[in-house]
Enzyme design. Structure first.
Site, mmCIF file in Angstrom:
data_model
loop_
_atom_site.group_PDB
_atom_site.id
_atom_site.type_symbol
_atom_site.label_atom_id
_atom_site.label_comp_id
_atom_site.label_asym_id
_atom_site.label_seq_id
_atom_site.Cartn_x
_atom_site.Cartn_y
_atom_site.Cartn_z
ATOM 1 N N HIS A 36 -6.905 -2.946 9.404
ATOM 2 C CA HIS A 36 -8.147 -3.657 9.075
ATOM 3 C C HIS A 36 -8.883 -3.892 10.390
ATOM 4 O O HIS A 36 -9.141 -5.022 10.773
ATOM 5 C CB HIS A 36 -7.834 -4.983 8.379
ATOM 6 C CG HIS A 36 -7.112 -4.826 7.071
ATOM 7 N ND1 HIS A 36 -6.786 -5.906 6.281
ATOM 8 C CD2 HIS A 36 -6.675 -3.727 6.408
ATOM 9 C CE1 HIS A 36 -6.154 -5.472 5.187
ATOM 10 N NE2 HIS A 36 -6.071 -4.155 5.248
ATOM 11 N N GLU A 54 0.814 -1.228 0.000
ATOM 12 C CA GLU A 54 0.000 0.000 0.000
ATOM 13 C C GLU A 54 0.845 1.275 0.000
ATOM 14 O O GLU A 54 0.347 2.346 0.339
ATOM 15 C CB GLU A 54 -0.933 0.015 1.214
ATOM 16 C CG GLU A 54 -1.939 -1.103 1.271
ATOM 17 C CD GLU A 54 -2.989 -1.039 0.182
ATOM 18 O OE1 GLU A 54 -2.836 -0.278 -0.800
ATOM 19 O OE2 GLU A 54 -3.981 -1.765 0.327
ATOM 20 N N HIS A 77 -2.585 2.504 8.779
ATOM 21 C CA HIS A 77 -3.637 1.809 8.018
ATOM 22 C C HIS A 77 -3.908 0.481 8.705
ATOM 23 O O HIS A 77 -2.971 -0.290 8.958
ATOM 24 C CB HIS A 77 -3.187 1.585 6.575
ATOM 25 C CG HIS A 77 -4.018 0.593 5.831
ATOM 26 N ND1 HIS A 77 -5.379 0.745 5.667
ATOM 27 C CD2 HIS A 77 -3.691 -0.572 5.217
ATOM 28 C CE1 HIS A 77 -5.842 -0.293 4.981
ATOM 29 N NE2 HIS A 77 -4.847 -1.105 4.699
ATOM 30 N N HIS A 136 -12.388 -3.185 2.913
ATOM 31 C CA HIS A 136 -10.948 -3.235 3.159
ATOM 32 C C HIS A 136 -10.577 -2.846 4.601
ATOM 33 O O HIS A 136 -10.228 -3.721 5.386
ATOM 34 C CB HIS A 136 -10.258 -2.318 2.129
ATOM 35 C CG HIS A 136 -8.769 -2.362 2.160
ATOM 36 N ND1 HIS A 136 -8.000 -1.997 1.091
ATOM 37 C CD2 HIS A 136 -7.898 -2.694 3.149
ATOM 38 C CE1 HIS A 136 -6.720 -2.140 1.405
ATOM 39 N NE2 HIS A 136 -6.637 -2.558 2.646
ATOM 40 N N TYR A 195 -10.215 24.766 21.444
ATOM 41 C CA TYR A 195 -9.682 24.214 22.687
ATOM 42 C C TYR A 195 -8.800 22.988 22.492
ATOM 43 O O TYR A 195 -8.274 22.454 23.450
ATOM 44 C CB TYR A 195 -10.837 23.832 23.630
ATOM 45 C CG TYR A 195 -11.735 24.989 23.933
ATOM 46 C CD1 TYR A 195 -11.256 26.080 24.669
ATOM 47 C CD2 TYR A 195 -13.045 25.011 23.502
ATOM 48 C CE1 TYR A 195 -12.085 27.156 24.939
ATOM 49 C CE2 TYR A 195 -13.883 26.079 23.779
ATOM 50 C CZ TYR A 195 -13.394 27.144 24.501
ATOM 51 O OH TYR A 195 -14.201 28.197 24.776
ATOM 52 N N TYR A 227 -20.910 13.347 18.683
ATOM 53 C CA TYR A 227 -20.122 14.550 18.361
ATOM 54 C C TYR A 227 -18.641 14.279 18.176
ATOM 55 O O TYR A 227 -17.928 15.027 17.500
ATOM 56 C CB TYR A 227 -20.348 15.644 19.424
ATOM 57 C CG TYR A 227 -19.585 15.389 20.700
ATOM 58 C CD1 TYR A 227 -20.155 14.657 21.743
ATOM 59 C CD2 TYR A 227 -18.285 15.844 20.835
ATOM 60 C CE1 TYR A 227 -19.435 14.398 22.892
ATOM 61 C CE2 TYR A 227 -17.562 15.582 21.985
ATOM 62 C CZ TYR A 227 -18.137 14.864 23.008
ATOM 63 O OH TYR A 227 -17.423 14.602 24.145
HETATM 64 ZN ZN LIG Z 1 -5.026 -2.969 3.866
#
Ligand SMILES: [Zn+2]
Length: 214
Positions: free
Chosen positions: A94, A73, A92, A155, A208, A113
């Site tokens: 999963h 990736e 990244h 993914h 803040y 929120y």
């Molecule tokens: Zn991945």
């Protein structure tokens, strides 16, 4: 921080992802910006056997330097660093709940929120594209517009930050929000906060900092 310290911190961040269960096995990857390029975890190597010299240096043009190939990736890492000068680190994963929503092609709306922690009034889900492709990178970058996190359909998720610690902390927050949203969906349709309220929250976060109400 020296190059060696940064390589060690990348490995520690990858190991922490698995320890805190936002990732399992070898899927997922971690990177940090260095100069014009970045350092990224190697492809197909268990984190607990990764040594600092296994971490791969990648140039802005995509040339890798090291004894192992970079994570498959590496493209979205490269493109995020190129497009977003404020980003210093990328995680990244999963992670189970974010990935569950992503497998339904669902992003996370303003059901709570705290969604503002990712920079806006929702966390988008990028459309599916094959892992490692330019198409996936383009889709991720679009979903990250004005955001610090996104889901990737079928993914997983991406979280970015100004340090490895902040990118990891955001990944944990995103996974917690995904779990809360998933749980709420089990018993009904969560009530969403109106855009005007999210604007108020986002302004408070800007004024803040992230420590408000935590
Ligand atoms: Zn991945």
């Amino acid at each position: 921080m020296t190059d060696l310290e940064l390589r060690r911190e990348i490995i520690a961040t990858a190991l922490a992802m698995n320890e805190i269960r936002i990732n399992r096995g070898k899927s997922g990857n971690v990177s940090a910006r260095v100069g014009a390029g970045f350092l990224v975890t190697p492809s197909a190597l268990a984190y607990d056997s990764t040594q600092p010299e296994d971490v791969v240096a990648v140039s802005p043009g995509g040339e890798a330097t090291g004894r192992r190939p970079p994570s498959s990736e590496w493209r979205f890492h490269r493109d995020i660093y190129f497009a977003r000068s404020e980003v210093m680190a990328i995680v990244h994963a999963h992670s189970p709940f974010a990935t569950t929503l992503a497998c339904l092609g669902r992003g996370i709306p303003a059901f709570h929120y705290m969604i503002a922690i990712a920079g806006g009034s929702d966390i988008r889900c990028a459309p599916y594209a094959t892992f490692g492709t330019q198409e996936l990178s383009d889709a991720a970058l679009a979903a990250l517009t004005d955001r610090r996190a996104c889901l990737l359909a079928n993914h997983g998720m991406i979280a970015v930050g100004d340090s490895l610690a902040s990118a990891l902390a955001l990944a944990v927050e995103v996974e917690a929000l995904a779990e809360q949203y998933w749980r709420a969906l089990q018993i009904g349709e969560p009530k969403l906060l109106p855009e005007a309220e999210m604007e108020r929250v986002l302004e408070k976060f800007r004024t803040y900092g992230r420590n408000v109400e935590q």
